[in-house]
Design a protein around this motif. Structure first.
Motif, PDB file in Angstrom:
ATOM      1  N   GLN A 227       0.848  -1.195   0.000  1.00  0.00           N
ATOM      2  CA  GLN A 227       0.000   0.000   0.000  1.00  0.00           C
ATOM      3  C   GLN A 227       0.881   1.241   0.000  1.00  0.00           C
ATOM      4  O   GLN A 227       1.964   1.249   0.582  1.00  0.00           O
ATOM      5  N   PHE A 228       0.377   2.284  -0.645  1.00  0.00           N
ATOM      6  CA  PHE A 228       1.101   3.557  -0.708  1.00  0.00           C
ATOM      7  C   PHE A 228       0.092   4.685  -0.670  1.00  0.00           C
ATOM      8  O   PHE A 228      -0.952   4.626  -1.320  1.00  0.00           O
ATOM      9  N   SER A 229       0.395   5.705   0.118  1.00  0.00           N
ATOM     10  CA  SER A 229      -0.488   6.868   0.177  1.00  0.00           C
ATOM     11  C   SER A 229       0.337   8.110   0.479  1.00  0.00           C
ATOM     12  O   SER A 229       1.359   8.040   1.173  1.00  0.00           O
ATOM     13  N   LEU A 230      -0.104   9.230  -0.067  1.00  0.00           N
ATOM     14  CA  LEU A 230       0.551  10.502   0.184  1.00  0.00           C
ATOM     15  C   LEU A 230      -0.054  11.159   1.421  1.00  0.00           C
ATOM     16  O   LEU A 230      -1.215  10.947   1.741  1.00  0.00           O
ATOM     17  N   ALA A 231       0.737  11.953   2.078  1.00  0.00           N
ATOM     18  CA  ALA A 231       0.279  12.723   3.234  1.00  0.00           C
ATOM     19  C   ALA A 231       1.217  13.906   3.391  1.00  0.00           C
ATOM     20  O   ALA A 231       2.201  14.030   2.655  1.00  0.00           O
ATOM     21  N   ALA A 232       0.915  14.766   4.330  1.00  0.00           N
ATOM     22  CA  ALA A 232       1.782  15.913   4.576  1.00  0.00           C
ATOM     23  C   ALA A 232       3.195  15.436   4.892  1.00  0.00           C
ATOM     24  O   ALA A 232       3.376  14.363   5.484  1.00  0.00           O
ATOM     25  N   PRO A 233       4.215  16.179   4.483  1.00  0.00           N
ATOM     26  CA  PRO A 233       5.602  15.771   4.731  1.00  0.00           C
ATOM     27  C   PRO A 233       5.825  15.424   6.208  1.00  0.00           C
ATOM     28  O   PRO A 233       5.411  16.158   7.102  1.00  0.00           O
ATOM     29  N   GLY A 234       6.472  14.305   6.427  1.00  0.00           N
ATOM     30  CA  GLY A 234       6.671  13.810   7.785  1.00  0.00           C
ATOM     31  C   GLY A 234       5.635  12.774   8.143  1.00  0.00           C
ATOM     32  O   GLY A 234       5.960  11.688   8.633  1.00  0.00           O
ATOM     33  N   TRP A 235       4.366  13.081   7.877  1.00  0.00           N
ATOM     34  CA  TRP A 235       3.307  12.092   8.025  1.00  0.00           C
ATOM     35  C   TRP A 235       3.354  11.078   6.876  1.00  0.00           C
ATOM     36  O   TRP A 235       2.872   9.956   7.009  1.00  0.00           O
ATOM     37  N   GLY A 236       3.874  11.513   5.764  1.00  0.00           N
ATOM     38  CA  GLY A 236       3.959  10.663   4.591  1.00  0.00           C
ATOM     39  C   GLY A 236       5.190  11.036   3.783  1.00  0.00           C
ATOM     40  O   GLY A 236       5.946  11.937   4.178  1.00  0.00           O
ATOM     41  N   PRO A 237       5.404  10.363   2.677  1.00  0.00           N
ATOM     42  CA  PRO A 237       4.549   9.313   2.119  1.00  0.00           C
ATOM     43  C   PRO A 237       4.561   8.055   2.977  1.00  0.00           C
ATOM     44  O   PRO A 237       5.570   7.721   3.593  1.00  0.00           O
ATOM     45  N   ARG A 238       3.434   7.378   2.996  1.00  0.00           N
ATOM     46  CA  ARG A 238       3.281   6.173   3.804  1.00  0.00           C
ATOM     47  C   ARG A 238       3.385   4.943   2.918  1.00  0.00           C
ATOM     48  O   ARG A 238       2.734   4.843   1.883  1.00  0.00           O
ATOM     49  N   LEU A 239       4.195   4.025   3.364  1.00  0.00           N
ATOM     50  CA  LEU A 239       4.346   2.741   2.696  1.00  0.00           C
ATOM     51  C   LEU A 239       3.914   1.657   3.663  1.00  0.00           C
ATOM     52  O   LEU A 239       4.160   1.764   4.875  1.00  0.00           O
ATOM     53  N   GLY A 240       3.292   0.624   3.155  1.00  0.00           N
ATOM     54  CA  GLY A 240       2.857  -0.444   4.045  1.00  0.00           C
ATOM     55  C   GLY A 240       2.663  -1.749   3.328  1.00  0.00           C
ATOM     56  O   GLY A 240       2.599  -1.805   2.094  1.00  0.00           O
ATOM     57  N   TYR A 241       2.616  -2.787   4.123  1.00  0.00           N
ATOM     58  CA  TYR A 241       2.291  -4.111   3.596  1.00  0.00           C
ATOM     59  C   TYR A 241       1.408  -4.806   4.621  1.00  0.00           C
ATOM     60  O   TYR A 241       1.684  -4.770   5.824  1.00  0.00           O
ATOM     61  N   ALA A 242       0.335  -5.411   4.133  1.00  0.00           N
ATOM     62  CA  ALA A 242      -0.591  -6.102   5.025  1.00  0.00           C
ATOM     63  C   ALA A 242      -0.895  -7.486   4.488  1.00  0.00           C
ATOM     64  O   ALA A 242      -1.054  -7.679   3.280  1.00  0.00           O
ATOM     65  N   SER A 243      -0.957  -8.435   5.374  1.00  0.00           N
ATOM     66  CA  SER A 243      -1.386  -9.792   5.042  1.00  0.00           C
ATOM     67  C   SER A 243      -2.343 -10.244   6.131  1.00  0.00           C
ATOM     68  O   SER A 243      -2.661  -9.488   7.053  1.00  0.00           O
ATOM     69  N   ASP A 244      -2.825 -11.474   6.015  1.00  0.00           N
ATOM     70  CA  ASP A 244      -3.708 -11.988   7.051  1.00  0.00           C
ATOM     71  C   ASP A 244      -2.978 -12.162   8.380  1.00  0.00           C
ATOM     72  O   ASP A 244      -3.599 -12.122   9.443  1.00  0.00           O
ATOM     73  N   ALA A 245      -1.652 -12.352   8.321  1.00  0.00           N
ATOM     74  CA  ALA A 245      -0.908 -12.655   9.537  1.00  0.00           C
ATOM     75  C   ALA A 245      -0.292 -11.432  10.199  1.00  0.00           C
ATOM     76  O   ALA A 245      -0.175 -11.377  11.420  1.00  0.00           O
ATOM     77  N   PHE A 246       0.119 -10.444   9.407  1.00  0.00           N
ATOM     78  CA  PHE A 246       0.781  -9.280  10.004  1.00  0.00           C
ATOM     79  C   PHE A 246       0.651  -8.089   9.062  1.00  0.00           C
ATOM     80  O   PHE A 246       0.291  -8.216   7.887  1.00  0.00           O
ATOM     81  N   SER A 247       0.989  -6.918   9.598  1.00  0.00           N
ATOM     82  CA  SER A 247       1.024  -5.709   8.780  1.00  0.00           C
ATOM     83  C   SER A 247       2.122  -4.800   9.296  1.00  0.00           C
ATOM     84  O   SER A 247       2.415  -4.778  10.498  1.00  0.00           O
TER      85      SER A 247
END
Length: 236
Positions: A121-141
């Protein structure tokens, strides 16, 4: 013996100040670009600036902290504790979460059926808060929020330096890092940064969680940078 503290001017040396000024200019430029080219409305300026406090204070603390050179065994011990400390902070703040039932083989299908997005997953946000990167599965995120990751890495480095120093001095028997005020404060920063929704008191805490965690983070950094050594002089 009374505790003495190193003057702030001795700690913030010229190269450190120079790099902080460069970083601040870059942050201001990034924020200006973001506000100009994204349809956002800033209701409270402090929430836009808080991430820069975490980033700048954390980086400054790392730049002015030089751990002593201990034995290889001590470096390994301090490094393991620092990594574990980072993982605890990241978990408290919600950067890392684990679905135990999915890991042990039960409840995984229920999690998937709940509509939670999985994958990168990727989303933009205000500098410092973002950009946000993530990975999610059924077991962990896992999720990367710049200011929290940088702040927690800085705290973990300071924990490493404190461990090395306290193990090297006569304070090792009486001043454990687990019980030091700075370490406890940084754990509180992680907790308050990850407060979940609730009612009553918890709801009020959630509203002010960023304010509280920022104050606690700065206090923890100061306490860890200006920690007393065995001779009563603050280490920095």
């Amino acid at each position: 013996m009374s505790t003495q503290y190193a003057p702030l001017t001795d700690t913030l040396r010229v190269p450190v100040v120079r790099w902080l000024l460069i970083l601040s200019v870059a942050e201001a430029a990034a924020l200006a670009v973001y506000l100009l080219f994204t349809p956002v409305h800033v209701d409270s300026l402090r929430y836009v600036l808080y991430p820069f406090i975490w980033i700048n204070v954390g980086i400054a603390a790392v730049l002015v902290t030089t751990p002593s050179t201990p034995s290889r065994r001590l470096r390994l011990f301090a490094g393991v504790i620092a990594v574990a400390y980072f993982l605890v902070l990241a978990t408290l703040a919600g950067l890392i979460s684990v679905n135990v039932s999915a890991l042990v083989g039960s409840g995984g299908h229920m999690h998937a059926a709940g509509g939670h997005p999985t994958g990168f997953q990727f989303s933009l946000a205000a500098p410092g808060w973002g950009p946000r990167l993530g990975y999610a599965s059924d077991a962990f995120s896992v999720v990367f929020i710049p200011y929290r990751v940088i702040g927690f890495l800085a705290l973990s480095y300071l924990i490493y330096a404190a461990l090395v120093e306290t193990a090297r001095t006569a304070l090792s028997g009486t001043l454990g890092v687990i019980s030091c005020v700075g370490c406890t404060f940084s754990l509180a920063a992680g907790f308050s940064a990850g407060l979940a929704g609730g009612t009553g008191f918890l709801s009020a805490l959630r509203v002010l969680s960023v304010d509280f965690s920022t104050v606690v983070f700065v206090a923890a950094v100061v306490l860890l940078v200006y920690r007393p050594s065995a001779d009563g002089v603050a280490e920095s």
